[in-house]
Design a protein around this motif. Sequence first.
Motif, PDB file in Angstrom:
ATOM      1  N   GLU A 160      37.468  34.834  54.489  1.00 13.27           N
ATOM      2  CA  GLU A 160      39.044  34.865  54.605  1.00 13.27           C
ATOM      3  C   GLU A 160      39.357  33.576  55.365  1.00 13.27           C
ATOM      4  OE1 GLU A 160      41.078  37.783  57.065  1.00 13.27           O
ATOM      5  OE2 GLU A 160      43.003  37.345  56.374  1.00 13.27           O
ATOM      6  N   SER A 164      41.872  30.706  53.807  1.00 14.27           N
ATOM      7  CA  SER A 164      43.338  30.421  54.350  1.00 14.27           C
ATOM      8  C   SER A 164      43.203  28.954  54.824  1.00 14.27           C
ATOM      9  CB  SER A 164      43.603  31.239  55.624  1.00 14.27           C
ATOM     10  OG  SER A 164      42.421  31.649  56.279  1.00 14.27           O
ATOM     11  N   ILE A 185      45.276  32.849  45.179  1.00 10.93           N
ATOM     12  CA  ILE A 185      44.111  34.121  45.004  1.00 10.93           C
ATOM     13  C   ILE A 185      42.470  33.734  45.061  1.00 10.93           C
ATOM     14  CG2 ILE A 185      43.592  35.960  43.170  1.00 10.93           C
ATOM     15  CD1 ILE A 185      46.356  35.293  42.003  1.00 10.93           C
ATOM     16  N   ASN A 194      38.676  40.032  42.227  1.00 12.12           N
ATOM     17  CA  ASN A 194      40.108  39.692  42.068  1.00 12.12           C
ATOM     18  C   ASN A 194      40.479  39.259  40.794  1.00 12.12           C
ATOM     19  OD1 ASN A 194      41.014  40.763  44.336  1.00 12.12           O
ATOM     20  ND2 ASN A 194      40.843  39.014  45.502  1.00 12.12           N
ATOM     21  N   HIS A 205      42.467  40.249  51.497  1.00 13.79           N
ATOM     22  CA  HIS A 205      43.765  39.846  50.445  1.00 13.79           C
ATOM     23  C   HIS A 205      44.379  40.680  49.782  1.00 13.79           C
ATOM     24  CE1 HIS A 205      45.214  37.046  47.569  1.00 13.79           C
ATOM     25  NE2 HIS A 205      44.928  37.898  46.634  1.00 13.79           N
TER      26      HIS A 205
END
Lengths: 438, 300
Positions: A160, A164, A185, A194, A205
């Motif tokens: 993550e 970010s 995404i 995803n 997410h």
Amino acid sequence: MNTTTANDTSELLRFATAGSVDDGKSTLIGRLLFDSKQIFEDQLEALERSSDLTGDGRINLANLTDGLRAEREQGITIDVAYRYFATPHRKFIVADAPGHVQYTRNMVTGASTANLMIVLVDARQGIIQQTRRHAYIAALLRIPHLVLCVNKMDLVGYSEKVFSRISTEFTAFATRLDIRDIAFIPVSALNGDNIVEPSTHMPWHKGPPLLRHLEEVYIASDRNLTDARFPVQYIIRPYSDEHHDFRGYAGQLAGGVFRVGDPVVALPSGRASRITGIHTFDGPREVAYAPMSVTLLLADDVDISRGDLLVRPDNLPTLGQDLEADLCWMSERPLQLNGKYALKHATRNTRAIVRLLRHRMNIDTLEPEAAPTLALNDIGRVRLTTLAPLAYDSYRRNRQTGGFILVDEATNETVAAGLIVDPPQVAPQAASDGGYAI
Amino acid sequence: MDTYALSHLEALEAEAIHILREVVAEFQRPVLLFSGGKDSICMLRLAEKAFRPARFPFPLLHIDTGHNFPELLDFRDHRAAELGEKLIVRTVEDALAKGIARATPGESSRNRLQTPTLLAALEEFKFDAALGGARRDEEKARAKERVFSFRDAFGQWDPKNQRPELWNLYNARINPGEHMRVFPLSNWTELDIWQYILREKLDIPSIYFAHRREVVRRDGQWLPVSPLLQPKPREEVRTLDVRVRTIGDISCTGCIESAARNVADIITEIAAARVTERGSRADDKRSETAMEDRKREGYF
């Protein structure tokens, strides 16, 4: 209804994809097609045959989109490939454009009609110059929606933090561009994370997977329904006894809405008339809106021909022969200042002279810089003069009446895409009413 | 309340009408290729939408391989007459007799021989633009082809050197002897075609619907038994309920087993299909780049 079928009332979304050679762009599209079950058994067999040849035994989803012999041999995408798939909500047209700088012109081609662009980055590399270039082109071409797909998340442990950091960096960069809507995404195209289904590897997410975003992104307000614009394309005269007096102005609305009874003005002549009918093969209509193809009937037998623009008198475009525009140069032969080019704008063919190159855009710094000319894949601001007056809008207002192409008259090659910009503020009183008075 | 929105079929239709009108406005002598197949049937409807109440501003041209499903030719002639439009037919047979086309030994299909026949017809009538019903979803090389696809004086396509095509601004400029192939259905899929046939209530040749036919198993396909295609010893011959998905030379057009009796049935069948339309064309199975190679030479 089958889950992979659009019904005949579903919306059309055109999107383009951009990424560098190794970002896995073709794999991403292959994955979208594969997971939405748009890949067929014979294509799969052909893929298996070709991966046997490369010897790694793994099916190469990129081979679904890289269709030309040279592309397969070199393992790269050269030209824009168009792909089609549908879900019950939408039908999609995908312009799969090559990302490398030498194919910028093909990317511009693919992006010119898109509602949305997917920019791919490699999670290991983050935002690179090419990412900035692609985002800049999306902004320049006024693509209303952008999706930054951070790919190869599997290679950064589905982190993550990595995602970010990249998102924050891109947001900071994108504030310098004029992009209305950006989505982020994290994906793994190779593994399908995803893409169609939410990834179990990235529960952090919260946003939708890519396909659902493509299905749900709101596009109804992307069209310009404010400025009524009708480039006259062709005059229909049956010359038959039955339709002796029929004279129809055929064309596709480039913006706005026209109704029977509306007053209209033909530009550049300025002749006024009124719409007495909207003819279609399926019968008369009361109203027509962009991007319909219809035939307008007018009250007066006025002299109107191909290339004229019909508009409403209360909403006029700019009329003139001196334009400011950004040019995306697409030819190996550089721009000849003061050279003559054929120019096609809406349905009008005329000629133009590029008088002045104000600057070339440094796409890596987003700073304008002085340059003697524009070479292949350069983008620059020019001033040009047309032989015949053009009725135009700025490209940011209307992609159809604000875009043009330049063609080399000797080779017939399309050498540039032109995007008309608002003129420098020399005549402020002309800005609000479009600068044209009858 | 009108939402001022077009469905995807309406958007595709508006785009195709625009392309048809652009061709007529920009070229001196256009022609529309009409075979009687489903895509060209849609092209004729789009031409009606683009130009009625006037006549079509171009004739129709069929390049006849001589290896036809008879139903197709009947349909072709009937439809042209019904529309009151001029139909020109040029045959591979004739091109062979005149030496324009030469048969490759051992090749039974005449699809390849359509190319020199077509190029000779374009030259004979000095056509400068040929409107075709090809779609980008049919094949990988077509997926990369422009809507206005330039052909040099030899009729050849150069896939690595295509003109950029921006917005809906088509560069129609050519020199004498060169021509343009134009594909208004570029962005349509097989399913769009069928949905359009349903919406427009278009008649189509009966061989698109399930019918009983004698077929022979060859190269993983059911090919129709005809005077041109006789089973070899030990080949499996069956009589099945079949239909065709795409129509070419009868000797290489595969039939699929089907119970589809009407257009709605066909749509259901295609939506669930697991093989592409051209998976039933033996001529595309020669190699990975078979279509690109044929297109380079001037095939449509």
